[in-house]
Every structure is written in C-alpha cells, then in structure tokens.
Design a protein around this motif. Structure first.
Motif, PDB file in Angstrom:
ATOM      1  N   ILE A 300      25.361 -30.924  -1.779  1.00 62.01           N
ATOM      2  CA  ILE A 300      24.675 -29.948  -0.931  1.00 62.01           C
ATOM      3  C   ILE A 300      23.711 -30.670   0.002  1.00 62.01           C
ATOM      4  CG2 ILE A 300      23.045 -28.013  -0.949  1.00 62.01           C
ATOM      5  CD1 ILE A 300      24.292 -27.106  -3.553  1.00 62.01           C
ATOM      6  N   GLY A 301      23.723 -30.279   1.261  1.00 61.88           N
ATOM      7  CA  GLY A 301      22.845 -30.875   2.260  1.00 61.88           C
ATOM      8  C   GLY A 301      23.512 -31.911   3.138  1.00 61.88           C
ATOM      9  N   ALA A 317      27.799 -28.808  14.798  1.00 67.01           N
ATOM     10  CA  ALA A 317      27.116 -29.392  13.631  1.00 67.01           C
ATOM     11  C   ALA A 317      27.002 -28.357  12.514  1.00 67.01           C
ATOM     12  CB  ALA A 317      25.731 -29.883  14.038  1.00 67.01           C
ATOM     13  N   ALA A 318      27.171 -28.823  11.292  1.00 66.26           N
ATOM     14  CA  ALA A 318      27.079 -27.959  10.119  1.00 66.26           C
ATOM     15  C   ALA A 318      26.553 -28.776   8.953  1.00 66.26           C
ATOM     16  CB  ALA A 318      28.434 -27.338   9.782  1.00 66.26           C
ATOM     17  N   ARG A 319      26.322 -28.105   7.828  1.00 70.49           N
ATOM     18  CA  ARG A 319      25.869 -28.795   6.615  1.00 70.49           C
ATOM     19  C   ARG A 319      26.450 -28.077   5.399  1.00 70.49           C
ATOM     20  NH1 ARG A 319      21.637 -25.632   4.703  1.00 70.49           N
ATOM     21  NH2 ARG A 319      20.798 -24.183   6.252  1.00 70.49           N
ATOM     22  N   VAL A 338      34.262 -25.496  -1.013  1.00 70.75           N
ATOM     23  CA  VAL A 338      33.025 -25.936  -0.381  1.00 70.75           C
ATOM     24  C   VAL A 338      32.720 -24.979   0.767  1.00 70.75           C
ATOM     25  CG1 VAL A 338      34.299 -27.544   1.104  1.00 70.75           C
ATOM     26  CG2 VAL A 338      31.850 -27.856   0.782  1.00 70.75           C
ATOM     27  N   VAL A 339      31.436 -24.667   0.943  1.00 68.22           N
ATOM     28  CA  VAL A 339      30.999 -23.765   2.004  1.00 68.22           C
ATOM     29  C   VAL A 339      30.030 -24.521   2.900  1.00 68.22           C
ATOM     30  CG1 VAL A 339      29.788 -21.621   2.559  1.00 68.22           C
ATOM     31  CG2 VAL A 339      31.303 -21.720   0.581  1.00 68.22           C
ATOM     32  N   LEU A 340      30.227 -24.397   4.217  1.00 67.91           N
ATOM     33  CA  LEU A 340      29.377 -25.069   5.205  1.00 67.91           C
ATOM     34  C   LEU A 340      28.761 -24.030   6.129  1.00 67.91           C
ATOM     35  CD1 LEU A 340      32.350 -26.815   5.024  1.00 67.91           C
ATOM     36  CD2 LEU A 340      30.767 -28.522   5.923  1.00 67.91           C
ATOM     37  N   ARG A 360      30.341 -35.756   6.265  1.00 62.34           N
ATOM     38  CA  ARG A 360      29.861 -37.130   6.097  1.00 62.34           C
ATOM     39  C   ARG A 360      29.377 -37.316   4.664  1.00 62.34           C
ATOM     40  NH1 ARG A 360      26.639 -39.681  11.196  1.00 62.34           N
ATOM     41  NH2 ARG A 360      28.228 -39.330  12.800  1.00 62.34           N
ATOM     42  N   THR A 361      30.024 -38.209   3.952  1.00 62.71           N
ATOM     43  CA  THR A 361      29.646 -38.472   2.560  1.00 62.71           C
ATOM     44  C   THR A 361      28.814 -39.738   2.407  1.00 62.71           C
ATOM     45  OG1 THR A 361      31.755 -39.607   2.210  1.00 62.71           O
ATOM     46  CG2 THR A 361      31.666 -37.263   1.692  1.00 62.71           C
ATOM     47  N   GLY A 362      28.734 -40.555   3.427  1.00 62.89           N
ATOM     48  CA  GLY A 362      27.917 -41.767   3.404  1.00 62.89           C
ATOM     49  C   GLY A 362      27.781 -42.320   4.802  1.00 62.89           C
TER      50      GLY A 362
END
Length: 426
Positions: A300-301, A317-319, A338-340, A360-362
């Motif tokens: 999350i985030g 852009a989303a998160r 997963v929800v964005l 983006r995971t890293g």
C-alpha cells in the motif's frame, strides 16, 4: 538445305531469349541483395551513465466507482414517481423515486394519537400518586386489638392503648382510649422483626416502600408504572411509523451517477429490494489483479501509472490503496486483487473501461546504471577497450526492467556491450 537453315535460325532465337532471361533474373537478385544491410558482425554497445533504476509490475484492470450504493424502499407499495434515469448525475438528498404514502401517513397519525392518550394517562397517574389516592386504605383496629408497630409506622395511624386484664375486679373504670400522635416508646416484642423502611403485616406480607401493594389479599400493579410503560410503547410505535413514511421516498445519500433503475411507475415493490444503484464516479479507481509471483512485491502506498484504452498517449499518476490478502484461483494460477486510486481523477471516465497499470515496486535515483541486457547471468559485463573486449565482474544492485544498478566494477563513461554477449568468458 533451306530446311536446315530455318531450323538453325529457330534454335538461335531460343538461345538468345534464354540468355536475356538469365540476365534479367540476375539483375533483380542483385537489386534485392543490395537493398539489405550487410551484417556488421559487431554487437551493440552503450555507455555507463547515471540515472534512475525502476522495477515495476505491469497488469491490466478496469475502472470502478470508489463507492456504490444500492437503494430501495423501506415499505411495500406501488411506485408513483421515478425521477431519474441511468446516467443521470444527482446531488446528495435528491429524491430519486417514490411510492404511495397513504397507508404510512395514516399509521403515523394513529400512533401519534395513541401517544397523546398515553401521555394524558401518565399525567393522571402522576397526580393520583401525588395525592396518595393510589394507596390501599388502612382499616381502623377492632376494640382490644393493637396494630403492629411496623404497620403503624407505614400507615401513619397511631395505636390505641389497651387495658391490661387484672385478677380482681377494680372499682375504678377503665380509662377511655385516647388518640396519640406518637407511637409508644416501648420496645417491640422479641418475636417481631426489627423495624425498617419496609414493614410487614401480621401475615408476613410487605407493606409500604414498593411499586405494588396488597389490598384484601389481592396484588395490584402500580398505575404510575403501567402508564409510563404505555407511553414508551407508543413512542416506539410512532418512531417505526415515521421511519416507514420516510422510506416511501428514495433519496440520494451521496452525490454521484445513477447506474441502474430497476422499475417504473406503477410497479409493485417490496421492502429490502434494490430499486436504484448509485455510484460516486468522482472517486473513480482502478481494480486489477496480479499473479502470485508478483503479488509479494506490492504494498500500500506504492506509486503507479495508469493508461486508459481510449487515451493511449496519456499517463495518469496513481497509488496502491489496497492489496487483497487472499488470492483467487484462475486455472493453474492464483491471482491477487489490487486497487489503485488516482492522484487526480481524470474527467469523463467510464465505469468499467479497461486500463493498463504499471506499479513501481522499487526505485533508486542518481546511480550508475547499464542496460539490463548488458548484465550476464553470472553478474559480469563485457567492456570494450582499445585492447579489445574484456569480461569484467561487477556489483549489481537493483535490477530494473530497462536498467540495472552498478555498485562496483565500472565508472561513468565506460563502454559496455549490450547485445550479442556470449556467456562464456573471453
């Protein structure tokens, strides 16, 4: 002789035509071959530079409202008005549909009248309690009989003294009974229970200090308590009737877009059924899922980008706002939802339209990097120098989709081979 000459001429023409055809075919083949680039035999190269390295998980999803409300009527009835259609934008509190409210209105009037009657009865009971008319009467004692001290204390009637019998007649008459305002100072007999705020009658029944009394051997309920219970019941009935009256109208609890209407004017509807579906499209979000191999990377985030099918050139852009803790089997795979949420919700979004998602995971910024294809399986790269290509072991940090972070073994500006790298050291 002429025949032989003509035959020779025919063969000569055939030979000439065949030679011409060979020349044409050769010319075409040369033209096609000359248009293709010559293989260089040398692999592509790139320079080591500084920049951002990103790892991401890509998937597809669809748009859905952040809030969806299913609305219905709170009572049975016939639909008398439908004020919206699917696709309409509504405001909070707007009336969407109504049913016939004749019976619920009559019910409210009846229960309100019952409450008024109950309140009047409660007032009468309170007045009677204040005047003391609701207590059992205390009978006067018979001659020669005394009331127990506890009964006297609870009733407020003073005892009368009784004559003490003697062994011989007396010439003096017995004194006549007199009324006293105070009970005698003598202690009660040993067999009598001690005095308290709640006395006892001779037969052991409680007298005074309670919500109910015993008169002539029959138990009677407290009129004040019964009147208060009646008022409470009437208040509950009125509240239920008012709720049913309010439930004859469907009002929008939130502002949003009407997605569906389940009936029309004249239709009979029941309690609890869905009549209008309303969605908050201002808070549109993306629902997607990822294979279990990548689900562990999502948190999350994390930031993400969304591309819509009808806007392929734009990125929004989303998160990540939710990651399902339990997966769902999809054939041989297990997928996790997963929800964005959009950072800024784009205008004119359509419920259910498809979207491409990249989470983006890293990421690291300002680091030495090389194209990911330049790093071999054993963690080495091929460096091009003036003396020739050399295999060099390097330290690799974050491996991204396009670039890999280099922590040691190279400096900025080194030329490295990106394609055509052999796995065996040279």
């Amino acid at each position: 002789m002429g025949f032989l000459r003509r035959r020779w001429r025919g063969r000569s023409r055939l030979a000439v035509c065949g030679l011409a055809a060979l020349v044409v075919i050769g010319a075409v083949a040369w033209a096609l071959h000359s248009g293709e680039p010559e293989p260089s035999g040398r692999p592509s190269t790139a320079r080591v530079d500084r920049g951002e390295v990103v790892t991401a998980v890509a998937t597809t999803g669809s748009l859905e409202p952040a809030q969806t409300r299913t609305l219905g009527f709170a009572t049975d009835g016939t639909v008398t008005a439908v004020n919206v259609r699917p696709g309409d934008q509504v405001k909070t509190g707007q009336v969407l549909a109504e049913i016939d409210a004749t019976d619920p209105k009559e019910r409210v009037e009846d229960t309100r009248q019952s409450l008024d009657d109950a309140e009047e009865a409660l007032e009468d009971a309170e007045e009677a309690a204040d005047a003391g008319t609701g207590a059992c009467p205390v009978s006067a004692p018979r001659t020669g009989q005394a009331l127990p001290v506890a009964l006297v204390a609870s009733s407020g009637v003073a005892p009368s003294p009784t004559a003490t019998p003697s062994a011989s007649p007396s010439s003096q008459p017995s004194p006549s009974p007199t009324r006293s305002t105070q009970p005698p100072a003598a202690q009660p007999p040993a067999s009598q229970p001690p005095r308290s705020g709640r006395g006892q009658a001779p037969d052991g029944r409680a007298v005074g200090g309670g919500r109910s009394t015993t008169c002539s051997g029959q138990r009677t309920e407290d009129p004040l308590l019964a009147a208060q219970q009646r008022v409470t019941s009437a208040e509950v009935a009125l509240a239920e009737a008012q709720d049913r009256l309010v439930g004859t109208k469907i009002k929008a609890p939130i502002g949003g877009k009407v997605l569906a209407v389940a009936g029309a004017v004249g239709a009979d509807v029941g309690t609890g059924g869905t009549f209008v579906t309303l969605a908050d499209v201002a808070g549109m979000q993306v629902a997607a899922d990822v294979p279990e191999a990548y689900a562990g990377r999502l948190k999350i985030g994390q930031s993400a980008t969304v591309t819509l099918a009808n806007r392929p050139t734009e990125e929004f852009a989303a998160r990540v706002v939710r990651v399902d803790p339990v997966g769902v089997a999809d054939g041989d795979l297990v997928r996790y939802g997963v929800v964005l949420a959009f950072e800024e919700v784009p205008a004119e979004l359509l419920v259910g339209q498809s979207a491409n998602v990249r989470v983006r995971t890293g990421e690291v910024a300002g680091v030495l990097r090389v194209p990911s294809t330049a790093v071999r399986g054993d963690g080495s790269v091929v460096v091009r120098t003036a003396a020739g290509d050399q295999v060099r072991a390097v330290g690799v940090g974050l491996r991204g989709d396009q670039y890999a972070e280099i922590t040691s073994g190279l400096i900025e500006g080194d030329e490295i081979v990106t394609v055509g790298v052999e796995e065996s050291p040279s």
